[in-house]
Design a protein around this motif. Structure first.
Motif, PDB file in Angstrom:
ATOM      1  N   ASP A 123     -38.943 -87.843  28.596  1.00 38.08           N
ATOM      2  CA  ASP A 123     -39.520 -88.392  27.052  1.00 38.08           C
ATOM      3  C   ASP A 123     -40.568 -89.459  28.426  1.00 38.08           C
ATOM      4  OD1 ASP A 123     -39.163 -87.306  25.223  1.00 38.08           O
ATOM      5  OD2 ASP A 123     -37.377 -88.672  24.631  1.00 38.08           O
ATOM      6  N   GLU A 124     -39.503 -90.023  29.785  1.00 37.30           N
ATOM      7  CA  GLU A 124     -40.210 -91.258  30.305  1.00 37.30           C
ATOM      8  C   GLU A 124     -41.263 -90.846  30.933  1.00 37.30           C
ATOM      9  OE1 GLU A 124     -39.419 -94.028  30.175  1.00 37.30           O
ATOM     10  OE2 GLU A 124     -37.026 -94.408  30.587  1.00 37.30           O
ATOM     11  N   TYR A 163     -26.749 -97.092  30.746  1.00 30.98           N
ATOM     12  CA  TYR A 163     -26.623 -95.462  31.375  1.00 30.98           C
ATOM     13  C   TYR A 163     -25.403 -95.284  32.625  1.00 30.98           C
ATOM     14  CZ  TYR A 163     -32.094 -95.774  31.662  1.00 30.98           C
ATOM     15  OH  TYR A 163     -33.542 -95.961  31.244  1.00 30.98           O
ATOM     16  N   ARG A 209     -27.987 -89.545  24.903  1.00 33.93           N
ATOM     17  CA  ARG A 209     -28.630 -88.543  25.724  1.00 33.93           C
ATOM     18  C   ARG A 209     -29.063 -88.304  27.301  1.00 33.93           C
ATOM     19  NH1 ARG A 209     -34.637 -90.365  24.265  1.00 33.93           N
ATOM     20  NH2 ARG A 209     -34.412 -88.325  23.832  1.00 33.93           N
ATOM     21  N   GLN A 245     -28.210 -91.881  29.304  1.00 33.68           N
ATOM     22  CA  GLN A 245     -29.106 -92.895  28.355  1.00 33.68           C
ATOM     23  C   GLN A 245     -28.316 -93.448  27.597  1.00 33.68           C
ATOM     24  OE1 GLN A 245     -32.921 -92.968  26.408  1.00 33.68           O
ATOM     25  NE2 GLN A 245     -33.789 -94.563  28.712  1.00 33.68           N
ATOM     26  N   TRP A 246     -27.123 -94.672  26.752  1.00 29.45           N
ATOM     27  CA  TRP A 246     -26.951 -95.116  24.970  1.00 29.45           C
ATOM     28  C   TRP A 246     -27.181 -96.111  25.024  1.00 29.45           C
ATOM     29  CZ3 TRP A 246     -21.821 -97.747  25.292  1.00 29.45           C
ATOM     30  CH2 TRP A 246     -21.051 -98.443  25.933  1.00 29.45           C
ATOM     31  N   GLU A 300     -33.193 -84.858  28.100  1.00 25.71           N
ATOM     32  CA  GLU A 300     -34.199 -85.293  27.086  1.00 25.71           C
ATOM     33  C   GLU A 300     -34.610 -86.870  27.170  1.00 25.71           C
ATOM     34  OE1 GLU A 300     -31.541 -86.043  23.488  1.00 25.71           O
ATOM     35  OE2 GLU A 300     -30.635 -83.746  24.152  1.00 25.71           O
ATOM     36  N   TRP A 301     -34.129 -88.005  27.773  1.00 28.73           N
ATOM     37  CA  TRP A 301     -34.694 -89.437  27.918  1.00 28.73           C
ATOM     38  C   TRP A 301     -35.826 -89.441  29.024  1.00 28.73           C
ATOM     39  CZ3 TRP A 301     -34.061 -92.095  32.227  1.00 28.73           C
ATOM     40  CH2 TRP A 301     -32.417 -92.398  32.955  1.00 28.73           C
ATOM     41  N   CYS A 302     -35.310 -88.325  30.155  1.00 32.50           N
ATOM     42  CA  CYS A 302     -35.638 -88.796  31.235  1.00 32.50           C
ATOM     43  C   CYS A 302     -37.348 -88.056  31.131  1.00 32.50           C
ATOM     44  CB  CYS A 302     -35.426 -88.115  32.499  1.00 32.50           C
ATOM     45  SG  CYS A 302     -35.398 -88.605  34.175  1.00 32.50           S
TER      46      CYS A 302
END
Length: 367
Positions: free
Chosen positions: A144-145, A245, A136, A240-241, A140-142
């Motif tokens: 979410d953080e 990273y 992602r 992020q996988w 997306e992932w950041c």
């Protein structure tokens, strides 16, 4: 006969990319050429793929915003078709070769670059890299953080960025002579002021003097080493996988013409830190996070990322790669470039750089 590089692939071309990968393992006919970086993995077949004569493939779907067109083959390999093809020299093949030679592994494994000769010129058609499962991007992932208020990712990203710069610094990249940094920054500010209209433009004009003051350090001689930088290092380029990273996309900044490939590492660092501020603005706008919480999150994430970045450079005996005095002026310039990008290509994005600038230049902060 395969017609390569003219337009994005469509559903009717199913099997073309996979067939190309099989072709690459043999002798590539003229006018095409291949530059290899790492051995291509063995591609498998499934029963439903037999009619295509090649392993199964898929694209990333319409939800992925990408300038070019990428295809996943056998869940192992990604082929990014450049649409349209780009004349060589192009930064990515050279950087891929550098990273492989340096043993830098925090990226999608680079396998090959497909080229084509057209008359007296050569152009890049496609890049072949490894597929990272469950990946992602940072938008997306950041985000979410940021919504969760977590900065646990920041030290890892800081060390990743430092590792990238250490790898790229291992190759001859030019001297430490004065660059055109001051002129480029002033040009970006002028253009941002011209292109930003309405209430935002009026507000920005009142902060122009303050912004110029913060750009002033670029007028002095820049003595930190100039290295081959990423050139477009923001959280969207950090995947992020499943196993951690990875940094991707070494094509350079598409919104900056004639950018110098070798610049101070602080240029990349500044773009990365400002992108954290943009994530905070996205979290406010799209996810309902309170502005004060988002700003505090960005400040904490930024501090932890920079600390880890500097620690990694110090461990390797290269603290000289980062001149911290350059980060702020490069950050200011980056926000100007974000405004230019918004005005020229994506008007709805303007809220992000304007939100950052309003955070930086509140009334009480103006001198």
């Amino acid at each position: 006969m395969l017609s390569l590089g003219e337009s994005p692939l469509t559903a009717r071309d199913r099997g073309l990319t996979a067939a190309l990968l099989l072709l690459l393992k043999g002798q590539v006919p003229e006018p095409f050429g291949v530059r290899w970086f790492l051995p291509l993995p063995t591609l498998s077949y499934r029963l439903e793929d037999l009619h295509t004569g090649a392993p199964g493939e898929r694209d990333f779907g319409p939800h992925v915003d990408q300038t070019n067109y990428s295809v996943v083959v056998d869940e192992q390999v990604v082929v990014k078709w450049l649409t349209p093809p780009v004349p060589l020299p192009h930064p990515t093949p050279e950087i891929f070769a550098h990273l492989v030679e340096a043993g830098f592994n925090d990226t999608a494994p680079p396998y090959a670059a497909l080229t084509r000769t057209v008359g007296a010129h050569e152009e890049l058609l496609a890049l072949v890299t490894g597929y990272l499962p469950e990946a992602r991007d940072g938008w997306e992932w950041c985000v979410d953080e940021a919504v969760a208020g977590s900065t646990r990712f920041a030290p890892a990203i800081g060390r990743l960025a430092a590792g990238l710069h250490l790898a790229l610094a291992a190759f001859p990249s030019g001297d430490t002579a004065r660059t055109r940094a001051a002129a480029r920054a002033e040009s970006a500010l002028v253009e941002a002021l011209e292109l930003t209209d309405g209430e935002d433009g009026a507000w920005l004009a009142t902060r122009a003097a303050r912004m110029r003051h913060e750009l002033a350090p670029l007028q002095a001689d820049i003595t930190s080493p100039r290295i081959r930088i990423h050139g477009d290092l923001h959280v969207g380029q950090i995947l992020q996988w499943r196993d951690g990273y990875a940094v991707i996309d070494f094509d350079g900044n598409p919104t900056v013409t004639d950018a110098e490939p070798c610049q101070p590492a602080a240029r990349d660092v500044a773009q990365l830190t400002t992108s954290l501020e943009h994530v905070a603005q996205v979290a406010v706008r799209r996810r309902g996070v309170r502005p004060d919480q988002a700003v505090a999150w960005a400040a904490k994430a930024r501090a932890e990322l920079l600390a880890a970045y500097k620690d990694r450079l110090a461990e390797e005996g290269r603290p000289d790669l980062l001149d911290e005095r350059l980060i702020r002026p490069f950050e200011v310039e980056q926000e100007c470039r974000e405004l230019i990008y918004a005005a020229r290509h994506l008007p709805r994005w303007r809220y992000a750089p304007m939100g950052v600038l309003r955070t930086w230049y509140q009334e009480e902060n103006i001198t």
